[in-house]
Enzyme design. Structure first.
Site, PDB file in Angstrom:
ATOM      1  N   LEU A   1      -6.702  -6.714  -0.696  1.00 42.89           N
ATOM      2  CA  LEU A   1      -5.958  -5.988  -1.736  1.00 42.89           C
ATOM      3  C   LEU A   1      -5.012  -6.920  -2.474  1.00 42.89           C
ATOM      4  CD1 LEU A   1      -4.978  -2.964   0.517  1.00 42.89           C
ATOM      5  CD2 LEU A   1      -6.865  -3.052  -1.128  1.00 42.89           C
TER       6      LEU A   1
ATOM      7  N   HIS B   1      -1.361 -13.615   1.475  1.00 36.87           N
ATOM      8  CA  HIS B   1      -2.812 -13.569   1.272  1.00 36.87           C
ATOM      9  C   HIS B   1      -3.189 -14.467   0.091  1.00 36.87           C
ATOM     10  CE1 HIS B   1      -2.753  -9.501   3.470  1.00 36.87           C
ATOM     11  NE2 HIS B   1      -3.468 -10.323   4.199  1.00 36.87           N
TER      12      HIS B   1
ATOM     13  N   TYR C   1      -5.594  -9.360  14.973  1.00 37.98           N
ATOM     14  CA  TYR C   1      -5.407  -8.286  13.988  1.00 37.98           C
ATOM     15  C   TYR C   1      -6.625  -7.356  14.001  1.00 37.98           C
ATOM     16  CZ  TYR C   1      -4.813  -6.577   9.112  1.00 37.98           C
ATOM     17  OH  TYR C   1      -4.670  -5.829   7.975  1.00 37.98           O
TER      18      TYR C   1
ATOM     19  N   LYS D   1      -6.934  -3.327  14.921  1.00 42.08           N
ATOM     20  CA  LYS D   1      -7.439  -2.364  13.938  1.00 42.08           C
ATOM     21  C   LYS D   1      -8.661  -1.596  14.483  1.00 42.08           C
ATOM     22  CE  LYS D   1      -4.632  -2.992  10.445  1.00 42.08           C
ATOM     23  NZ  LYS D   1      -3.743  -1.902  10.014  1.00 42.08           N
TER      24      LYS D   1
ATOM     25  N   ARG E   1     -15.112 -13.810  -1.496  1.00 38.58           N
ATOM     26  CA  ARG E   1     -14.230 -12.694  -1.151  1.00 38.58           C
ATOM     27  C   ARG E   1     -14.305 -11.600  -2.216  1.00 38.58           C
ATOM     28  NH1 ARG E   1     -14.406 -14.815   2.981  1.00 38.58           N
ATOM     29  NH2 ARG E   1     -12.760 -15.576   4.341  1.00 38.58           N
TER      30      ARG E   1
ATOM     31  N   SER F   1      -9.037  -2.679   8.069  1.00 39.46           N
ATOM     32  CA  SER F   1      -9.267  -3.801   7.174  1.00 39.46           C
ATOM     33  C   SER F   1     -10.704  -4.274   7.342  1.00 39.46           C
ATOM     34  CB  SER F   1      -8.288  -4.904   7.561  1.00 39.46           C
ATOM     35  OG  SER F   1      -8.841  -6.161   7.316  1.00 39.46           O
ATOM     36  N   SER F   2     -11.200  -5.001   6.337  1.00 36.08           N
ATOM     37  CA  SER F   2     -12.580  -5.494   6.427  1.00 36.08           C
ATOM     38  C   SER F   2     -12.743  -6.543   7.536  1.00 36.08           C
ATOM     39  CB  SER F   2     -13.024  -6.067   5.081  1.00 36.08           C
ATOM     40  OG  SER F   2     -12.152  -7.078   4.674  1.00 36.08           O
ATOM     41  N   CYS F   3     -11.632  -7.081   8.072  1.00 37.22           N
ATOM     42  CA  CYS F   3     -11.760  -8.088   9.161  1.00 37.22           C
ATOM     43  C   CYS F   3     -12.255  -7.494  10.471  1.00 37.22           C
ATOM     44  CB  CYS F   3     -10.451  -8.759   9.521  1.00 37.22           C
ATOM     45  SG  CYS F   3      -9.246  -8.885   8.345  1.00 37.22           S
TER      46      CYS F   3
ATOM     47  N   ASP G   1     -11.189 -22.074   6.465  1.00 32.22           N
ATOM     48  CA  ASP G   1     -11.790 -21.237   5.421  1.00 32.22           C
ATOM     49  C   ASP G   1     -11.826 -19.761   5.803  1.00 32.22           C
ATOM     50  OD1 ASP G   1     -12.404 -22.880   3.324  1.00 32.22           O
ATOM     51  OD2 ASP G   1     -14.442 -23.337   4.006  1.00 32.22           O
TER      52      ASP G   1
ATOM     53  N   TRP H   1      -5.718 -24.077  -0.302  1.00 34.90           N
ATOM     54  CA  TRP H   1      -6.203 -24.168   1.081  1.00 34.90           C
ATOM     55  C   TRP H   1      -7.707 -23.961   1.186  1.00 34.90           C
ATOM     56  CZ3 TRP H   1      -2.215 -21.211   4.624  1.00 34.90           C
ATOM     57  CH2 TRP H   1      -0.987 -21.879   4.519  1.00 34.90           C
TER      58      TRP H   1
ATOM     59  N   VAL I   1       0.833  -1.209   0.000  1.00 32.04           N
ATOM     60  CA  VAL I   1       0.000   0.000   0.000  1.00 32.04           C
ATOM     61  C   VAL I   1       0.868   1.260   0.000  1.00 32.04           C
ATOM     62  CG1 VAL I   1      -1.690   1.342   1.316  1.00 32.04           C
ATOM     63  CG2 VAL I   1      -1.961  -1.135   1.107  1.00 32.04           C
ATOM     64  N   GLY I   2       1.920   1.262   0.811  1.00 30.04           N
ATOM     65  CA  GLY I   2       2.777   2.446   0.911  1.00 30.04           C
ATOM     66  C   GLY I   2       3.347   2.833  -0.449  1.00 30.04           C
TER      67      GLY I   2
HETATM   68  N1  NAP Z   1      -2.903  -6.379   1.940  1.00 31.07           N
HETATM   69  C1  NAP Z   1      -4.213  -6.381   2.123  1.00 31.07           C
HETATM   70  O1  NAP Z   1      -4.952  -7.183   1.539  1.00 31.07           O
HETATM   71  C2  NAP Z   1      -4.838  -5.384   3.047  1.00 31.07           C
HETATM   72  C3  NAP Z   1      -6.220  -5.389   3.161  1.00 31.07           C
HETATM   73  C4  NAP Z   1      -6.835  -4.481   4.008  1.00 31.07           C
HETATM   74  C5  NAP Z   1      -6.071  -3.589   4.714  1.00 31.07           C
HETATM   75  N2  NAP Z   1      -4.721  -3.585   4.597  1.00 31.07           N
HETATM   76  C6  NAP Z   1      -3.978  -2.619   5.421  1.00 31.07           C
HETATM   77  O2  NAP Z   1      -3.179  -1.800   4.601  1.00 31.07           O
HETATM   78  C7  NAP Z   1      -1.989  -1.445   5.309  1.00 31.07           C
HETATM   79  C8  NAP Z   1      -0.775  -1.800   4.482  1.00 31.07           C
HETATM   80  O3  NAP Z   1      -0.790  -3.202   4.196  1.00 31.07           O
HETATM   81  P1  NAP Z   1       0.118  -3.835   3.058  1.00 31.07           P
HETATM   82  O4  NAP Z   1      -0.664  -4.898   2.415  1.00 31.07           O
HETATM   83  O5  NAP Z   1       0.758  -2.767   2.262  1.00 31.07           O
HETATM   84  O6  NAP Z   1       1.207  -4.567   3.954  1.00 31.07           O
HETATM   85  P2  NAP Z   1       2.766  -4.696   3.706  1.00 31.07           P
HETATM   86  O7  NAP Z   1       3.048  -4.753   2.249  1.00 31.07           O
HETATM   87  O8  NAP Z   1       3.222  -5.826   4.565  1.00 31.07           O
HETATM   88  O9  NAP Z   1       3.306  -3.335   4.260  1.00 31.07           O
HETATM   89  C9  NAP Z   1       3.371  -3.059   5.608  1.00 31.07           C
HETATM   90  C10 NAP Z   1       4.604  -2.233   5.819  1.00 31.07           C
HETATM   91  O10 NAP Z   1       4.688  -1.915   7.216  1.00 31.07           O
HETATM   92  C11 NAP Z   1       6.061  -2.002   7.565  1.00 31.07           C
HETATM   93  N3  NAP Z   1       6.241  -2.228   8.991  1.00 31.07           N
HETATM   94  C12 NAP Z   1       5.708  -3.220   9.736  1.00 31.07           C
HETATM   95  N4  NAP Z   1       6.148  -3.122  11.013  1.00 31.07           N
HETATM   96  C13 NAP Z   1       6.978  -2.034  11.039  1.00 31.07           C
HETATM   97  C14 NAP Z   1       7.763  -1.434  12.062  1.00 31.07           C
HETATM   98  N5  NAP Z   1       7.782  -1.912  13.309  1.00 31.07           N
HETATM   99  N6  NAP Z   1       8.488  -0.346  11.745  1.00 31.07           N
HETATM  100  C15 NAP Z   1       8.483   0.155  10.479  1.00 31.07           C
HETATM  101  N7  NAP Z   1       7.768  -0.387   9.474  1.00 31.07           N
HETATM  102  C16 NAP Z   1       7.031  -1.473   9.758  1.00 31.07           C
HETATM  103  C17 NAP Z   1       6.552  -3.181   6.781  1.00 31.07           C
HETATM  104  O11 NAP Z   1       7.943  -3.168   6.736  1.00 31.07           O
HETATM  105  P3  NAP Z   1       8.778  -4.526   6.439  1.00 31.07           P
HETATM  106  O12 NAP Z   1       8.627  -4.749   4.977  1.00 31.07           O
HETATM  107  O13 NAP Z   1      10.144  -4.177   6.889  1.00 31.07           O
HETATM  108  O14 NAP Z   1       8.140  -5.599   7.259  1.00 31.07           O
HETATM  109  C18 NAP Z   1       5.901  -2.942   5.437  1.00 31.07           C
HETATM  110  O15 NAP Z   1       6.679  -2.080   4.640  1.00 31.07           O
HETATM  111  C19 NAP Z   1      -2.050  -2.165   6.642  1.00 31.07           C
HETATM  112  O16 NAP Z   1      -2.557  -1.317   7.622  1.00 31.07           O
HETATM  113  C20 NAP Z   1      -3.022  -3.280   6.382  1.00 31.07           C
HETATM  114  O17 NAP Z   1      -3.666  -3.653   7.555  1.00 31.07           O
HETATM  115  C21 NAP Z   1      -4.083  -4.462   3.770  1.00 31.07           C
END
Ligand code: NAP
Length: 298
Positions: free
Chosen positions: A153, A166, A123, A127, A196, A94-96, A256, A189, A2-3
């Site tokens: 996502l 995921h 989690y 949230k 979804r 998140s939707s969870c 599931d 799985w 996301v970032g």
């Molecule tokens: N992916 C999905 O399907 C989904 C769905 C709904 C909501 N979201 C939400 O969207 C947001 C981003 O998710 P994402 O999918 O982009 O996850 P991601 O790719 O795992 O990104 C999360 C980022 O947070 C960083 N991070 C975690 N702990 C940290 C710490 N202690 N200090 C500094 N950085 C840290 C991670 O760094 P490292 O790479 O070093 O671990 C990673 O860059 C989250 O809030 C998630 O809950 C995601």
């Protein structure tokens, strides 16, 4: 995932002054480090896109890590954003967060109306606390802190860990490896029957940018496509996208999760935002990104 999508969207909109920090530069579990960073940099806008994230197995096996790290990261960011005078903050949930058995599609007002799905309780609880932090800092201190709840996502920079990913990156990897190894069948799985919803991360980044400009309220806002499909149907589309023609077996010994998780996105739609990237197109782009990216993230 996301970032980096957010940075791409902001750059596309012409923003040049974007501040990011990875874990080495800024450990978000360290309260003092976060307070010093935000106090020094004083950003005008902040998006909390950091979290401990993972699929059903990671959530279940690492539940203490999931609740502790997510609570700590968001506590540190939200409190320091208030102290350092951040003008607007977006928290991503998140939707969870919604009850396991709530009516579908899920409206924002169903929050805290029933028990959570057990496999991602840690989690989800963290949230929910994040949403409440934003609401309480708004109520007590007048902070313009908002929350968005994205559906599942997928897209560039996803995590392809063989066990902790995921569903979409998990399927892409399994089918890709099966295609390369000419495996006659792939085991997936669960039963394949849960439904979804999915959203491409570029669409989520666009929605975040839209909310930062157009929304200031206490209630969390759902972000999704408004359409869902079964995991079995999804597996068929991913297999076709990857070019895997073998059989698909379903390991029903694996959990599931919730049977259905479809967000009601009518609030965001009424604000004027809808998604643009359909699942087939998004999956084709994502598989290409997987192929182009030699060092896939695990
Ligand atoms: N992916 C999905 O399907 C989904 C769905 C709904 C909501 N979201 C939400 O969207 C947001 C981003 O998710 P994402 O999918 O982009 O996850 P991601 O790719 O795992 O990104 C999360 C980022 O947070 C960083 N991070 C975690 N702990 C940290 C710490 N202690 N200090 C500094 N950085 C840290 C991670 O760094 P490292 O790479 O070093 O671990 C990673 O860059 C989250 O809030 C998630 O809950 C995601």
């Amino acid at each position: 995932m996301v970032g980096s999508a957010l940075v791409r969207r902001l750059r596309q909109a012409g923003h040049a002054n974007i501040l990011t920090a990875d874990r080495q530069a800024l450990d978000l579990l360290d309260q003092k480090v976060v307070a010093d960073f935000l106090g020094r940099e004083k950003p005008e806008y902040a998006v909390d896109a950091a979290a401990k994230v993972g699929g059903i197995k990671a959530n279940d096996e690492l539940s203490a890590d999931f609740i502790y790290e997510n609570l700590t990261i968001q506590n540190n960011i939200i409190h320091s954003a208030y102290i350092s005078g951040v003008k607007k903050l977006l928290f991503l949930g998140s939707s969870c967060i919604y009850p396991r058995d709530c009516p579908q599609p899920i409206k924002e007002e169903y929050l805290l109306t029933g028990p959570l799905e057990k496999t991602n309780e840690a989690y989800a609880l963290a949230k929910i606390a994040g949403i409440m932090l934003c609401r309480m800092y708004r109520k007590q201190h007048g902070c313009d802190f908002i929350s968005a709840m994205p559906t599942n996502l997928y897209g560039p920079n996803d995590n392809y860990h063989p066990e902790h990913s995921h569903v979409i990156p998990g399927l892409i990897r399994r089918f890709h490896e099966a295609k390369i190894n000419k495996a006659p069948e792939v085991v997936c799985w669960g039963s394949g029957s849960p439904r979804r919803e999915f959203l491409h991360v570029a669409d989520l980044a666009d929605a975040c940018y839209y909310l930062l400009q157009n929304y200031s309220g206490a209630e969390q806002i759902n972000v999704g496509s408004g359409a869902d499909l079964t995991v079995k149907e999804l597996a068929g589309i991913v297999a076709k996208t990857v070019g895997y023609a073998g059989g698909i077996l379903w390991d029903t010994a694996r959990p599931d999760g919730a049977q259905r998780k479809l967000l009601d996105v009518s609030k965001l739609t009424a604000m004027g935002w809808t998604y643009k990237i359909d699942l087939e197109t998004g999956l084709r782009q994502t598989y290409q990104d997987f192929l182009d990216n030699k060092n896939i993230r695990e």
